[in-house]
Design an enzyme around this catalytic site. Structure first.
Site, mmCIF file in Angstrom:
data_model
loop_
_atom_site.group_PDB
_atom_site.id
_atom_site.type_symbol
_atom_site.label_atom_id
_atom_site.label_comp_id
_atom_site.label_asym_id
_atom_site.label_seq_id
_atom_site.Cartn_x
_atom_site.Cartn_y
_atom_site.Cartn_z
ATOM 1 N N HIS A 92 -29.899 -10.761 -17.733
ATOM 2 C CA HIS A 92 -30.681 -11.702 -16.907
ATOM 3 C C HIS A 92 -31.686 -12.506 -17.743
ATOM 4 C CE1 HIS A 92 -29.278 -9.964 -13.020
ATOM 5 N NE2 HIS A 92 -29.220 -8.842 -13.716
ATOM 6 N N ASN A 165 -29.286 -9.106 -6.340
ATOM 7 C CA ASN A 165 -28.288 -10.029 -6.886
ATOM 8 C C ASN A 165 -27.761 -10.929 -5.779
ATOM 9 O OD1 ASN A 165 -28.291 -9.229 -9.580
ATOM 10 N ND2 ASN A 165 -26.634 -7.743 -9.328
HETATM 11 FE FE1 HDE Z 1 -30.878 -4.658 -13.603
HETATM 12 N N1 HDE Z 1 -31.969 -4.704 -15.310
HETATM 13 N N2 HDE Z 1 -30.145 -2.860 -14.114
HETATM 14 N N3 HDE Z 1 -29.681 -4.648 -11.950
HETATM 15 N N4 HDE Z 1 -31.573 -6.445 -13.066
HETATM 16 C C1 HDE Z 1 -32.781 -5.698 -15.705
HETATM 17 O O1 HDE Z 1 -34.947 -5.423 -16.527
HETATM 18 C C2 HDE Z 1 -30.653 -2.063 -15.085
HETATM 19 C C3 HDE Z 1 -28.837 -3.636 -11.570
HETATM 20 C C4 HDE Z 1 -31.356 -7.094 -11.903
HETATM 21 O O2 HDE Z 1 -35.559 -11.723 -13.109
HETATM 22 C C5 HDE Z 1 -33.598 -5.343 -16.916
HETATM 23 O O3 HDE Z 1 -36.723 -6.799 -16.742
HETATM 24 C C6 HDE Z 1 -29.992 -0.780 -15.072
HETATM 25 C C7 HDE Z 1 -28.417 -3.818 -10.206
HETATM 26 C C8 HDE Z 1 -32.046 -8.360 -11.902
HETATM 27 O O4 HDE Z 1 -36.579 -10.442 -14.536
HETATM 28 C C9 HDE Z 1 -33.184 -3.907 -17.213
HETATM 29 C C10 HDE Z 1 -29.074 -0.856 -14.061
HETATM 30 C C11 HDE Z 1 -29.030 -4.961 -9.784
HETATM 31 C C12 HDE Z 1 -32.721 -8.407 -13.126
HETATM 32 C C13 HDE Z 1 -32.186 -3.638 -16.111
HETATM 33 C C14 HDE Z 1 -29.178 -2.153 -13.461
HETATM 34 C C15 HDE Z 1 -29.808 -5.463 -10.891
HETATM 35 C C16 HDE Z 1 -32.404 -7.203 -13.826
HETATM 36 C C17 HDE Z 1 -33.506 -6.316 -18.063
HETATM 37 C C18 HDE Z 1 -28.084 0.233 -13.632
HETATM 38 C C19 HDE Z 1 -28.902 -5.626 -8.420
HETATM 39 C C20 HDE Z 1 -33.577 -9.540 -13.646
HETATM 40 C C21 HDE Z 1 -34.808 -7.079 -18.073
HETATM 41 C C22 HDE Z 1 -28.719 1.402 -13.186
HETATM 42 C C23 HDE Z 1 -29.439 -4.833 -7.356
HETATM 43 C C24 HDE Z 1 -34.995 -9.438 -13.155
HETATM 44 C C25 HDE Z 1 -35.617 -6.466 -17.065
HETATM 45 C C26 HDE Z 1 -35.785 -10.620 -13.640
HETATM 46 C C27 HDE Z 1 -32.920 -6.874 -15.074
HETATM 47 C C28 HDE Z 1 -31.622 -2.437 -15.980
HETATM 48 C C29 HDE Z 1 -28.337 -2.587 -12.402
HETATM 49 C C30 HDE Z 1 -30.556 -6.678 -10.779
HETATM 50 C C31 HDE Z 1 -32.628 -3.653 -18.605
HETATM 51 C C32 HDE Z 1 -30.278 0.365 -16.015
HETATM 52 C C33 HDE Z 1 -27.520 -2.885 -9.399
HETATM 53 C C34 HDE Z 1 -32.068 -9.397 -10.801
HETATM 54 O O5 HDE Z 1 -34.256 -3.036 -17.097
#
Ligand code: HDE
Length: 704
Positions: A92, A165
């Protein structure tokens, strides 16, 4: 000779400086000749507040001599510049952020104590960041990709981050697989490409070995991942959360955002060409809408259900690869979000904003979804490496707007100056230090857990194909063809034949016809075997709410119309089309061979918004072509004009033409159909522009 040259240059430079500085007695801000004079310019200073007298020249031992270490002004400026970047988000990274507000329209008091969900009419400020997932911060806006939809509500009870999302399901069931998924999706580590694309071997290799991904694969191969505008996407909290009321009772909840402009996508060939025409297509679209006061709006809706209801679902709601069909649990609209203020500074706000799913308020709690549980750890951790300090909550875009206080102290970049000698709790030395709030503070739901400890995937998570099939069968025939064609495109970029075959094997569980279409598109001479399914595929009712075409609104609001003109075009016809389109809510841009404008038939000059070669029809939802005979003749020799009309036609858009426009269509070998209308019939044009000419598609490309 050298000396002479240097002196002359120095004089020239001095002159420049004097010109700009003459506007006021302060040192100049830029020092360039074109800098606007006048106004009250503040002094340009160092970070210590020292006024700078010369921002053009470093300190040297003589005019052509070495720079001096003594030049602390140069060193401060360059050192700061050297450190301007912070690590981009692992996923992202590329995004658009906008401020706005949330207004509650229906109370959930029966279910929750969260004031943001109970005080009807209350407006809560928020910051929303919409992102692509796979590409780096500088990648294009329009790859085939999921869009992140993260909202930070600055509530009276603390910050609540809903980090969702634009599709309601996810690839994997357990957080422990996330690093593998992302390593497979991102550019391949040895070659450093492709940037922001799933069409490569490592992604499909991982997917073909991960049957739980099949439902999400159907979503990402649909046009949902090719949004027309960030203002025209849906948003989903994905996981089940809990709402807790004042009696401590818990109700499960799924959160949804529904765009007021309706759901709309581009088609693949169009998205590819938009990427070339405008890499910032979505960011610019959002910026221009906000600048024009066309504030995008979403309805906020919830699906509420009890544990008993959940027990009767034919799937496990704790599994993030599953959705709850709206037909099973209807959406209740309870509020709206309006985005109405562009950030002052991209880095300070959009880049530094730190969302964490663990940021909740009293009355909202987590479910046991194993993906959510992993996320509760990951986001705080990632902010520490991205923003470099535990004090990231003090950055203005992250700071709560309600009072907050505790005994945490010090650390890197501490901005606060807590007074007093007490920095611990309990204490008897201070009568105003922060204390616990047993009644109103955050409380976790009291749930009884039982069962064996272990690294176990629940049996109820074993159904990998039923909802994938439901999704595919719920689509219109046009959308099914797009899904099949997307799979052919993506798998055709995969070099390893066994991976292509494994994927088609999975598709056989989803729908045999889909597998056949993809196998034929890939030129297979024999159908691969389907892998063994962990559970038989269940028949599920079709859910029309999963379509895009069915949700495209019958409106021009928020859409863009392009009018191609040239010297000699008829001003009255242009004006009529412009008026009809703007009256119907569209924005209109006029495109001509020269950006300086076009000389109309009556001899007047018309200012234009774009030059033909730089403003192709992919940037518009529908086009009009208004040309005199001479203009049509000239443009028939221009590939950009031929592409303009051919692409509009092949992207299934409405086209309005006068006689000259019709001549250009003929030169481009574009046939006339119901979507090509007379420029004089503006009503017919507006009707045709509100949709796409889906029936035309089979005439312009071979779909799988
Ligand atoms: Fe994320 N995800 N994600 N994700 N995600 C990040 O956090 C993570 C998941 C989502 O505009 C990171 O700040 C893991 C689902 C958005 O700043 C990180 C898992 C959904 C954004 C991270 C998921 C998301 C992130 C990278 C599996 C939809 C951007 C930078 C367990 C519900 C937020 C940050 C923004 C960002 C980890 C799965 C949505 C690495 C470990 C499911 C919208 O922490």
């Amino acid at each position: 000779m050298h000396k002479e040259k240097t002196t002359r240059h120095a004089e020239n430079h001095k002159q420049k400086k004097d010109t700009s500085a003459s506007a006021d007695s302060q040192p100049s801000v830029g020092g360039e000749m074109h800098q606007k004079a006048g106004g009250e310019h503040p002094a340009l200073t160092t970070n210590q507040g020292l006024a700078i007298s010369d921002n053009q020249n470093s300190l040297k031992s003589n005019p052509r001599g070495p720079a001096l270490l003594e030049d602390f002004i140069l060193r401060e400026k360059i050192t700061h510049f050297d450190h301007e970047r912070i690590p981009e988000r692992i996923v992202h990274a590329r995004a658009t952020g906008v401020h706005g507000f949330f207004e509650l329209t229906a109370s959930l008091k029966r279910y929750t104590t969260a004031r943001i969900l109970t005080e009807v009419g209350q407006k809560t400020p928020l910051f929303t960041r919409i992102s692509t997932v796979a590409g780096g911060a500088g990648s294009v806006d329009t790859p085939r990709d999921v869009r992140g939809f993260a909202v930070k509500f600055y509530t009276k009870d603390g910050n609540w981050d809903l980090v969702g999302n634009n599709i309601p399901v996810f690839f994997i069931q357990d957080a422990i697989k996330f690093p593998d998924l992302i390593h497979a999706i991102k550019m391949e580590p040895d070659r450093g490409f492709p940037q922001s694309a799933t069409a490569h071997d490592t992604f499909w290799d991982f997917i073909s070995l991960t049957p739980e991904s099949m439902h999400t694969v159907m979503w990402i191969m649909s046009d949902r991942t090719l949004p027309r505008s960030l203002r025209m996407i849906e948003g989903f909290g994905v996981h089940s959360f809990r709402l807790i009321n004042d009696a401590g009772e818990s109700t499960f909840v799924k959160f949804h955002w529904r765009s007021k402009l309706g759901l709309q996508s581009t088609i693949w060939d169009e998205a590819v060409k938009i990427s070339g025409a405008d890499q910032d297509f979505h960011r610019r679209d959002m910026f221009e809408a906000i600048e024009a006061g066309n504030f995008p709006e979403w309805e906020f809706a919830v699906q509420l259900f009890t544990q008993e209801e959940a027990d009767r679902f034919p799937f496990d709601h704790l599994d993030a690869t599953k959705l709850i069909p709206e037909e099973l649990v209807p959406l209740r609209v309870i509020g709206r979000m309006v985005l109405d203020r562009w950030p002052n500074n991209f880095f300070a706000e959009t880049e530094q904003v730190a969302y964490c799913p663990s940021h909740v308020v009293p009355g909202i709690d987590f479910s046991n979804d194993p993906l959510l549980q992993g996320r509760l750890f990951s986001y705080l951790d990632t902010q520490l490496s991205r923003l470099g300090s535990h004090n990231f909550h003090q950055i203005p875009v992250n700071a709560p707007k309600c009072p907050f206080a505790n005994q945490q102290r010090d650390g890197h970049m501490q901005m606060a100056q807590p007074a007093g000698r007490v920095a611990y709790e309990p204490n008897s030395l201070s009568d105003n230090s922060p204390r616990e709030t047993p009644t109103k503070g955050f409380r976790s739901t009291a749930v009884t857990e039982s069962g064996e400890k272990g690294r176990i995937r629940a049996e109820s998570f074993a159904d990998h194909y039923s909802q994938a099939r439901q999704f595919y069968l719920s689509q219109t025939a046009y959308e099914q063809a797009h899904i099949a064609s997307a799979l052919v495109f993506e798998l055709s970029k995969v070099g390893h034949v066994h991976v292509r075959e494994a994927m088609v094997g999975h598709l056989r569980h989803i729908e045999e016809d889909l597998a056949n279409r993809v196998a034929s598109g890939l030129g297979f001479d024999k159908m691969p075997n389907a892998p063994e399914a962990a559970m038989p595929v269940q028949a599920m009712e079709a859910s029309p709410a999963l379509q895009i075409i069915g949700k495209m609104k019958d409106t021009l609001t928020g859409r863009a119309i392009g009018i191609l003109i040239a010297d000699g075009s008829d001003g009255a016809v242009i004006e009529n089309i412009k008026k009809a389109a703007t009256d119907a809510g569209a924005t209109v841009k006029v495109v001509a061979p020269k950006v300086g404008g076009a000389k109309l038939a009556d001899g007047t000059m018309l200012a234009v918004d774009g030059q033909l070669a730089g403003t192709p029809s992919v940037l518009f939802d529908a086009v009009a072509v208004i040309l005199c005979d001479e203009g049509a003749k000239a443009l028939s020799m221009e590939s950009a004009a031929i592409d303009f009309v051919r692409d509009a036609f092949c992207h299934l858009k409405a086209i309005a033409v006068d006689q000259g426009g019709q001549a250009l269509l003929k030169a481009a070998n574009v046939a006339r159909d119901a979507g090509v209308v007379d420029a004089g019939d503006t009503d017919a044009f507006v009707v045709a522009a509100k949709t796409r000419q889906w029936e035309r598609e089979k005439l312009v490309r071979t779909l799988a």
